[in-house]
Design an enzyme around this catalytic site. Structure first.
Site, PDB file in Angstrom:
ATOM      1  N   HIS A 168       3.201  29.446  39.409  1.00  0.00           N
ATOM      2  CA  HIS A 168       3.876  29.221  38.016  1.00  0.00           C
ATOM      3  C   HIS A 168       5.533  29.091  38.383  1.00  0.00           C
ATOM      4  CE1 HIS A 168       5.940  29.909  34.101  1.00  0.00           C
ATOM      5  NE2 HIS A 168       4.594  29.397  33.808  1.00  0.00           N
ATOM      6  N   ASP A 291       0.231  26.702  27.721  1.00  0.00           N
ATOM      7  CA  ASP A 291       1.575  27.473  27.779  1.00  0.00           C
ATOM      8  C   ASP A 291       2.060  28.143  26.795  1.00  0.00           C
ATOM      9  OD1 ASP A 291       3.635  28.156  29.741  1.00  0.00           O
ATOM     10  OD2 ASP A 291       4.680  26.159  29.617  1.00  0.00           O
TER      11      ASP A 291
HETATM   12 MN    MN Z   1       4.140  28.885  31.720  1.00  0.00          MN
END
Ligand code: MN
Length: 331
Positions: A168, A291
């Site tokens: 990430h 997200d």
């Molecule tokens: Mn993220």
């Protein structure tokens, strides 16, 4: 689609709020006040309510960026990762019907990261780990990248366990910030561009290191529709085939994107971008994600549920690819 699995879904704890505060504070104090409650909620109700509304049956949770990777002292990082993983396991224990988790790992020590990954998989049945890109060891201005040779035992362990590693973004290294973005391009330095361009480069470094030739079953996952890479894959592959230079990867670069790398749709609800990724990587390598809480589950789901693709492809991207990759039993 009612029973999606989402896997770039974040939370923070009180002690890590300072890490995420800077993503919100420029929007105003009221935005931050609301955001901090939202991001700390795991099973308290708000997250579950939004999952229900968005048709998300399961979320695989991860500690928000950069947290563990930004802790400069290795021993502190090892202790912090253990504590947060225990906390996460306890939080999700009553609701394993709706939540899974990725381990946070102290990559400051590749050996300790390997041990913690194994512990979390065996003790807590975590589904893999999420690493916020490069880490810092002693020096907050100096990045240590995941393709460096000392990480080989870590990648060996991930391959042995068969656990995918989600990589990430985190804020770009200080030198990149200073040279490329300065003080006047904050919007561009962060989630609009800089984090992704920088992480795309880190992923190419990993491919170039030859680690996927050594561990051919090693699986990594990247978000945001592939951190800019699918769109450029033909040129990357073509240039590397023509002038291999110091690239250690044995295969043409695009082949790793069909064998070792999967992507998620997190925070990138673009049908043209999805079509590009499908054409380069196939729907076997793409998974739905949101997200949250940096983006809304509703926007991600409204988009995904209505893309004009076949139900077969949506079932794969929305659910079965993730179930297969992370060994999640479907009811
Ligand atoms: Mn993220």
């Amino acid at each position: 689609m009612k029973n999606k699995i989402a896997l770039e879904e974040h939370f923070a704890t009180e002690e890590y709020l300072q890490d995420v505060k800077r993503f919100f504070i420029r929007e105003g104090a009221d935005v931050w006040e609301k955001a901090k409650n939202t991001i700390c909620d795991i099973t308290g109700g708000e997250r579950l309510e939004k999952m229900d509304e968005a048709g998300i049956e399961k979320s695989i949770l991860s500690l928000s960026s950069p947290t563990i990777q930004a802790i400069c002292n290795t021993e502190d990082a090892i202790e912090a990762a253990k504590a947060i993983n225990e906390y996460t396991a306890n939080q999700i224990a009553p609701r394993r019907d709706r939540f899974e988790a990725f381990a946070a790992l102290p990559t400051q020590s590749p050996e300790a990261a390997a041990r913690e990954l194994e512990r979390c998989v065996k003790e807590y049945d975590f589904k893999g780990a999420l690493i916020n890109a490069y880490c810092n060891v002693d020096d907050p201005t100096k990045p240590v990248f995941l393709d460096e040779p000392q990480y080989e035992p870590f990648w060996a362990k991930a391959a042995e366990l068969g656990t995918p590693i989600y990589i990430h973004p985190r804020p770009v290294p200080q030198a990149v910030k200073d040279i490329m973005f300065g003080d006047n391009h904050f919007w561009m330095e962060t989630a609009a561009w800089g984090w992704h361009a920088n992480l795309g480069t880190q992923i190419l470094r990993l491919v170039s290191s030859g680690i996927f030739d050594k561990y051919t079953n090693l699986q990594i996952v990247i978000g945001h529709m592939g951190e800019l890479l699918p769109m450029f894959l033909w040129r990357i592959t073509n240039r590397c085939n023509t002038h291999k230079r110091d690239c250690l990867a044995e295969l043409p670069i695009n082949q790793y994107f069909q064998r070792n790398i999967s992507i998620t749709t997190s925070g990138n609800c673009s049908t043209p971008a999805l079509m590009c990724a499908m054409m380069e990587m196939s729907t076997d390598r793409i998974m739905f994600s949101t997200d949250y809480p940096y983006e809304t589950m509703k926007q991600a789901s409204d988009w995904f549920d209505n893309i004009p693709f076949s139900d077969i492809d949506k079932e794969k991207m929305g659910r079965t690819n993730a179930a297969e990759l992370f060994h999640i039993d479907l009811k």
